[in-house]
Enzyme design. Structure first.
Site, PDB file in Angstrom:
ATOM      1  N   SER A  19       8.159 -23.046  34.419  1.00 33.72           N
ATOM      2  CA  SER A  19       7.169 -21.875  34.694  1.00 33.72           C
ATOM      3  C   SER A  19       6.680 -21.773  36.285  1.00 33.72           C
ATOM      4  CB  SER A  19       5.838 -22.230  34.025  1.00 33.72           C
ATOM      5  OG  SER A  19       4.685 -21.418  34.384  1.00 33.72           O
ATOM      6  N   HIS A  44      10.472 -18.750  34.427  1.00 35.18           N
ATOM      7  CA  HIS A  44       9.220 -18.324  33.478  1.00 35.18           C
ATOM      8  C   HIS A  44       8.028 -17.955  34.339  1.00 35.18           C
ATOM      9  CE1 HIS A  44       7.022 -17.914  29.742  1.00 35.18           C
ATOM     10  NE2 HIS A  44       6.069 -18.370  30.333  1.00 35.18           N
ATOM     11  N   ASP A  46       4.560 -16.142  34.674  1.00 33.83           N
ATOM     12  CA  ASP A  46       3.196 -15.662  33.704  1.00 33.83           C
ATOM     13  C   ASP A  46       2.641 -14.392  34.364  1.00 33.83           C
ATOM     14  OD1 ASP A  46       3.079 -17.509  31.664  1.00 33.83           O
ATOM     15  OD2 ASP A  46       3.190 -19.068  33.328  1.00 33.83           O
ATOM     16  N   MET A  48      -0.649 -12.196  34.181  1.00 36.13           N
ATOM     17  CA  MET A  48      -1.838 -12.216  33.797  1.00 36.13           C
ATOM     18  C   MET A  48      -2.641 -11.164  34.523  1.00 36.13           C
ATOM     19  SD  MET A  48      -2.870 -16.151  33.628  1.00 36.13           S
ATOM     20  CE  MET A  48      -1.505 -17.340  33.497  1.00 36.13           C
ATOM     21  N   HIS A  77       6.575 -13.337  30.781  1.00 35.83           N
ATOM     22  CA  HIS A  77       5.426 -13.501  29.733  1.00 35.83           C
ATOM     23  C   HIS A  77       4.089 -12.644  30.060  1.00 35.83           C
ATOM     24  CE1 HIS A  77       2.484 -16.198  27.782  1.00 35.83           C
ATOM     25  NE2 HIS A  77       2.203 -15.185  27.124  1.00 35.83           N
ATOM     26  N   MET A  79       0.609 -11.435  29.733  1.00 29.44           N
ATOM     27  CA  MET A  79      -0.849 -11.695  29.044  1.00 29.44           C
ATOM     28  C   MET A  79      -1.421 -10.584  29.698  1.00 29.44           C
ATOM     29  SD  MET A  79      -0.698 -15.974  29.683  1.00 29.44           S
ATOM     30  CE  MET A  79       0.740 -15.909  30.719  1.00 29.44           C
ATOM     31  N   MET A 155       2.511 -19.860  21.422  1.00 22.05           N
ATOM     32  CA  MET A 155       1.591 -20.835  22.756  1.00 22.05           C
ATOM     33  C   MET A 155       1.170 -22.088  22.128  1.00 22.05           C
ATOM     34  SD  MET A 155       1.691 -18.872  25.325  1.00 22.05           S
ATOM     35  CE  MET A 155       0.480 -19.785  26.288  1.00 22.05           C
ATOM     36  N   GLY A 160      -3.633 -18.377  29.729  1.00 17.29           N
ATOM     37  CA  GLY A 160      -4.401 -17.998  30.762  1.00 17.29           C
ATOM     38  C   GLY A 160      -4.478 -18.909  31.792  1.00 17.29           C
ATOM     39  N   PHE A 161      -4.126 -20.284  31.662  1.00 21.81           N
ATOM     40  CA  PHE A 161      -4.132 -21.317  32.631  1.00 21.81           C
ATOM     41  C   PHE A 161      -3.146 -22.374  32.568  1.00 21.81           C
ATOM     42  CE2 PHE A 161      -8.536 -19.535  32.466  1.00 21.81           C
ATOM     43  CZ  PHE A 161      -8.899 -19.155  33.660  1.00 21.81           C
ATOM     44  N   GLY A 162      -2.600 -22.917  33.442  1.00 22.49           N
ATOM     45  CA  GLY A 162      -1.645 -23.832  33.291  1.00 22.49           C
ATOM     46  C   GLY A 162      -2.460 -25.185  33.445  1.00 22.49           C
ATOM     47  N   GLY A 163      -1.611 -26.360  32.960  1.00 21.14           N
ATOM     48  CA  GLY A 163      -2.027 -27.675  33.107  1.00 21.14           C
ATOM     49  C   GLY A 163      -3.137 -28.096  31.762  1.00 21.14           C
ATOM     50  N   ASP A 189       5.290 -22.912  24.697  1.00 20.85           N
ATOM     51  CA  ASP A 189       4.550 -22.667  26.299  1.00 20.85           C
ATOM     52  C   ASP A 189       3.495 -23.176  26.279  1.00 20.85           C
ATOM     53  OD1 ASP A 189       3.556 -22.056  28.738  1.00 20.85           O
ATOM     54  OD2 ASP A 189       3.844 -20.000  28.404  1.00 20.85           O
ATOM     55  N   GLY A 190       2.960 -24.448  27.000  1.00 18.36           N
ATOM     56  CA  GLY A 190       1.720 -25.026  27.116  1.00 18.36           C
ATOM     57  C   GLY A 190       1.818 -26.599  27.131  1.00 18.36           C
ATOM     58  N   GLY A 191       1.677 -27.206  28.188  1.00 17.10           N
ATOM     59  CA  GLY A 191       1.693 -28.982  27.772  1.00 17.10           C
ATOM     60  C   GLY A 191       2.707 -29.530  27.414  1.00 17.10           C
ATOM     61  N   GLY A 211       5.859 -26.378  33.077  1.00 18.77           N
ATOM     62  CA  GLY A 211       5.411 -26.179  34.477  1.00 18.77           C
ATOM     63  C   GLY A 211       5.391 -27.384  35.480  1.00 18.77           C
ATOM     64  N   SER A 212       4.073 -28.139  35.193  1.00 20.19           N
ATOM     65  CA  SER A 212       3.891 -29.120  36.069  1.00 20.19           C
ATOM     66  C   SER A 212       5.042 -30.361  35.543  1.00 20.19           C
ATOM     67  CB  SER A 212       2.419 -29.783  35.961  1.00 20.19           C
ATOM     68  OG  SER A 212       2.105 -29.896  34.502  1.00 20.19           O
TER      69      SER A 212
END
Length: 236
Positions: A19, A44, A46, A48, A77, A79, A155, A160-163, A189-191, A211-212
């Site tokens: 991401s 990826h 995002d 928004m 993606h 949003m 999801m 809406g927010f990474g991390g 997607d997410g964490g 992402g991170s």
């Protein structure tokens, strides 16, 4: 002579989609090259709008700029509250996958219409589910061979927010989709990180957004390889 047993559909190949939300926005071209050279399959993005989700990131002009500097598969993606408005601009910008939220359309008819619009524009179709939306919301769409999307995104955090922290309670949703649609690309997607990838892979996810865990790793190529290894081992 006994009839040959029908071939069981197999899960699609693993795809790692880092991401760019976690990348250095001032150096998106070089950051993209770094992860693609490190073994990533997709990029990826995002998108928004500040309405569907509170955060505001980037839109078609940034995608178009990036597409001039990479041959990577651009996994977008959205949003956004009005996905239909983005179909033409993103197709022109060079996007390859257009994933929008089922929560952004008013009914099944509009869901099918946006999917058809995306496909007619030459992009692959993805539909996304927020944590509070059940897998059943896409069953009718996916059960119909004429409207079946290329991918469903589950999801594993609120969009809406990474991390954010991975939500393991989303895994039954992934599992139900995989059991019902063995050959469908299912994205999470997410964490996603080394500590959470096994749960996602075991449930049947094959497209991994990270992402991170990739861009923040000392060795992004090693991080990508570790994610892929987990999916390949658990899906094998």
């Amino acid at each position: 002579r006994s009839p040959r047993a029908p071939t069981e559909p197999t899960m699609p190949a693993c795809k790692i989609s880092p991401s760019l939300l976690a990348a250095d926005f001032a150096n998106m071209a070089s950051e993209s090259k770094k992860v693609l050279d490190g073994g990533a399959d997709w990029l990826h993005l995002d998108i928004m709008d500040g309405h569907f989700v509170p955060n505001l990131t980037f839109g078609p002009p940034v995608v178009q700029s990036l597409s001039k500097h990479t041959d990577g598969f651009l996994d977008c993606h959205l949003m956004v509250t009005d996905p239909s408005a983005y179909v033409g601009p993103l197709a022109a910008a060079g996007a390859h996958m257009f994933t929008f939220h089922v929560e952004a359309v008013k009914d099944d008819e509009e869901l099918r219409a946006v999917c058809a619009e995306v496909r007619a524009a030459g992009m692959k179709v993805g539909v996304a589910l927020k944590p509070g939306t059940s897998a059943e919301a896409v069953f009718a769409l996916c059960d119909d061979s004429k409207t079946k999307p290329d991918m469903v995104l589950v999801m594993t955090v609120e969009p809406g927010f990474g991390g954010q922290k991975f939500q393991p309670e989303m895994m039954p949703k992934v599992r139900s989709l995989r059991q019902r649609y063995p050959d469908l690309d299912i994205q999470v997607d997410g964490g996603l990180a080394p500590a959470t990838i096994d749960a996602a892979a075991d449930a049947g996810a094959n497209v991994i957004v990270a992402g991170s865990a990739v861009f923040g790793a000392p060795d992004p190529a090693a991080a990508i390889a570790a994610l892929r290894r987990a999916v390949d081992q658990l899906s094998g």
